[in-house]
Enzyme design. Structure first.
Site, short mmCIF file in Angstrom:
data_model
loop_
_atom_site.label_atom_id
_atom_site.label_comp_id
_atom_site.label_asym_id
_atom_site.label_seq_id
_atom_site.Cartn_x
_atom_site.Cartn_y
_atom_site.Cartn_z
N ALA A 165 -4.00 -50.54 -3.30
CA ALA A 165 -3.64 -51.81 -3.95
C ALA A 165 -3.01 -52.79 -2.98
O ALA A 165 -3.14 -54.00 -3.14
CB ALA A 165 -2.70 -51.54 -5.12
N TRP A 166 -2.32 -52.28 -1.98
CA TRP A 166 -1.59 -53.13 -1.02
C TRP A 166 -2.46 -53.66 0.11
O TRP A 166 -2.04 -54.53 0.87
CB TRP A 166 -0.45 -52.33 -0.39
CG TRP A 166 -0.95 -51.20 0.47
CD1 TRP A 166 -1.42 -49.98 0.06
CD2 TRP A 166 -1.08 -51.20 1.89
NE1 TRP A 166 -1.82 -49.23 1.12
CE2 TRP A 166 -1.62 -49.94 2.27
CE3 TRP A 166 -0.79 -52.13 2.90
CZ2 TRP A 166 -1.87 -49.60 3.58
CZ3 TRP A 166 -1.03 -51.79 4.22
CH2 TRP A 166 -1.57 -50.53 4.55
N THR A 225 7.17 -51.23 2.41
CA THR A 225 8.36 -51.56 1.62
C THR A 225 9.17 -50.32 1.31
O THR A 225 10.40 -50.31 1.42
CB THR A 225 7.95 -52.27 0.32
OG1 THR A 225 7.28 -53.49 0.66
CG2 THR A 225 9.17 -52.61 -0.52
N HIS A 236 -4.39 -45.34 -3.15
CA HIS A 236 -3.26 -46.08 -2.58
C HIS A 236 -3.76 -47.28 -1.77
O HIS A 236 -3.36 -47.52 -0.62
CB HIS A 236 -2.38 -45.20 -1.71
CG HIS A 236 -0.97 -45.69 -1.59
ND1 HIS A 236 0.14 -44.87 -1.65
CD2 HIS A 236 -0.47 -46.95 -1.47
CE1 HIS A 236 1.25 -45.59 -1.52
NE2 HIS A 236 0.90 -46.86 -1.41
N THR A 238 1.07 -48.85 -9.85
CA THR A 238 0.71 -49.21 -8.47
C THR A 238 1.95 -49.18 -7.58
O THR A 238 1.96 -49.80 -6.52
CB THR A 238 0.07 -50.61 -8.43
OG1 THR A 238 0.95 -51.55 -9.07
CG2 THR A 238 -1.28 -50.62 -9.14
N ALA A 239 2.99 -48.46 -8.03
CA ALA A 239 4.27 -48.45 -7.32
C ALA A 239 4.45 -47.17 -6.51
O ALA A 239 4.16 -47.14 -5.31
CB ALA A 239 5.42 -48.65 -8.31
N ASP A 248 -2.76 -46.00 -8.71
CA ASP A 248 -3.11 -46.19 -7.31
C ASP A 248 -2.28 -45.27 -6.41
O ASP A 248 -2.44 -45.29 -5.19
CB ASP A 248 -2.87 -47.65 -6.89
CG ASP A 248 -3.34 -47.95 -5.47
OD1 ASP A 248 -4.52 -47.69 -5.19
OD2 ASP A 248 -2.52 -48.41 -4.66
N ALA A 280 9.61 -59.08 -6.70
CA ALA A 280 8.57 -60.06 -6.36
C ALA A 280 7.21 -59.67 -6.94
O ALA A 280 6.45 -60.52 -7.42
CB ALA A 280 8.49 -60.20 -4.85
N LEU A 281 6.88 -58.37 -6.90
CA LEU A 281 5.59 -57.92 -7.41
C LEU A 281 5.53 -58.02 -8.93
O LEU A 281 4.53 -58.47 -9.50
CB LEU A 281 5.31 -56.49 -6.95
CG LEU A 281 5.19 -56.32 -5.44
CD1 LEU A 281 5.05 -54.85 -5.09
CD2 LEU A 281 4.01 -57.10 -4.90
N GLU A 291 0.48 -37.62 -1.05
CA GLU A 291 -0.67 -38.36 -0.54
C GLU A 291 -0.89 -38.02 0.93
O GLU A 291 0.06 -38.08 1.71
CB GLU A 291 -0.45 -39.86 -0.72
CG GLU A 291 -0.32 -40.29 -2.17
CD GLU A 291 0.15 -41.71 -2.33
OE1 GLU A 291 0.05 -42.25 -3.44
OE2 GLU A 291 0.64 -42.30 -1.33
#
Length: 322
Positions: free
Chosen positions: A292-293, A80, A290, A238-239, A264, A163-164, A269
């Site tokens: 969570a997705w 995303t 990272h 978590t973004a 997260d 949406a999240l 990273e």
């Protein structure tokens, strides 16, 4: 075969970033994939392949890279977030950039609440107590020592309501939480109250971030925002890592400015060894890599949408254009 009829050359720069079955696009093409690609090698690999389509999850493509790629027509981001691509440079060169949307509406909200529940129920602290033998030596059947708080009746403040954020709000209401939202555009959903950023900071028991990283959102939570939060508040991210000043958060957790945090994501990273959050050994801080997705179901939805984006562009009707 004329140049106009030549098959598209597609290069996936970091194929191992998704664990899923990828169907090949339903048009003539040549497909090249690399498990991973260093940023310094990206342009050369695309140039060597004469790529017209680049697929990247986290490999950056900056203006200097695009200058070397006159045949590139599409950058299909397998995620995303599109901060890895110089969007202005792509537009100036007529390169379409597409991204993935609404694929993690179950996995990321579930991970968000896994962090919230673990912190509110003091799971890390109590597990450490058991490993240290404290329950085994207890004079009673249970072990106290770390205060536990219910989610029911508490206030969840969402910063961002795409949406999240909406999916997180739905779970929160099932737990009996009051949900307030700070969002630039009107919300209008039943069961959710839109408030100012100041009110989210000062009144929320849990704050969860669901925003893209931009120049305006970078370090939107710093020392001055943390000090305004409730002492019993949790901060969940978590973004994107850059939304929070990491050193300020580490200092706030050590000083007891807020009750805890679950992250997260980090600014860089994978993180360097000196990241201020990486080695923060506190029972009220949880860091995940990272992930969570990354449920199996979400990754399959992601790659299916990725190829849909590529096929739509080739058919002359590009979708999810950034």
């Amino acid at each position: 075969m004329t140049a106009a009829q030549e098959p598209h050359r597609i290069v996936f720069l970091d194929r191992d970033s998704v664990i899923a079955t990828i169907r090949k696009p339903a048009f003539a093409h040549e497909w090249t994939e690399y498990p991973a690609t260093a940023a310094a090698d990206a342009a050369q690999r695309l140039l060597d392949a004469r790529a017209s389509i680049a697929i990247t999850n986290k490999v950056p493509l900056r203006a200097a890279d695009l200058d070397r790629l006159p045949e590139l027509k599409l950058i299909a981001v397998a995620a995303t977030g599109t901060d890895i691509v110089d969007l202005q440079a792509a537009r100036e060169r007529g390169i379409v950039v597409s991204n993935i949307r609404n694929y993690a509406v179950h996995t990321l909200p579930e991970h968000t609440f896994a962090l919230i529940l673990a912190l509110r129920r003091q799971l890390v602290a109590y597990r450490a107590d058991i490993e240290a033998g404290l329950w085994q030596k207890s004079e009673r059947f249970c072990l106290f020592g770390h205060p536990i708080s219910d989610l029911a009746g508490s206030r969840l403040g969402l910063v961002g309501y795409g949406a999240l954020g909406k999916s997180v709000a739905q779970i929160a209401r099932a737990f009996g939480m009051e949900v307030v939202v700070y969002n630039r555009s009107p919300v209008g959903d039943e069961g959710v109250t839109q408030v100012s950023f100041d009110e989210v900071l000062e009144t929320s028991d849990v704050i969860s971030l669901h925003l893209p990283l931009t120049d305006k959102t970078r370090n939107m939570i710093s020392a001055k925002e943390l000090i305004r939060m409730k002492r019993n508040a949790l901060l969940i991210n978590t973004a994107r890592g850059g939304l929070v000043d990491e050193q300020a958060l580490a200092d706030a957790l050590r000083a007891g400015v807020i009750a805890g945090a679950g992250f997260d994501v980090l600014v860089k990273e994978p993180p360097p060894a000196d990241n201020p959050l990486l080695n923060l050994r506190l029972p009220n801080f949880i860091l995940t890599p990272h992930s969570a997705w990354a449920s199996a179901q979400a990754m399959q939805v992601l790659v299916d949408q990725l190829i849909d984006n590529v096929e739509a562009w080739q058919a002359g009707s590009p979708r999810n254009v950034v």
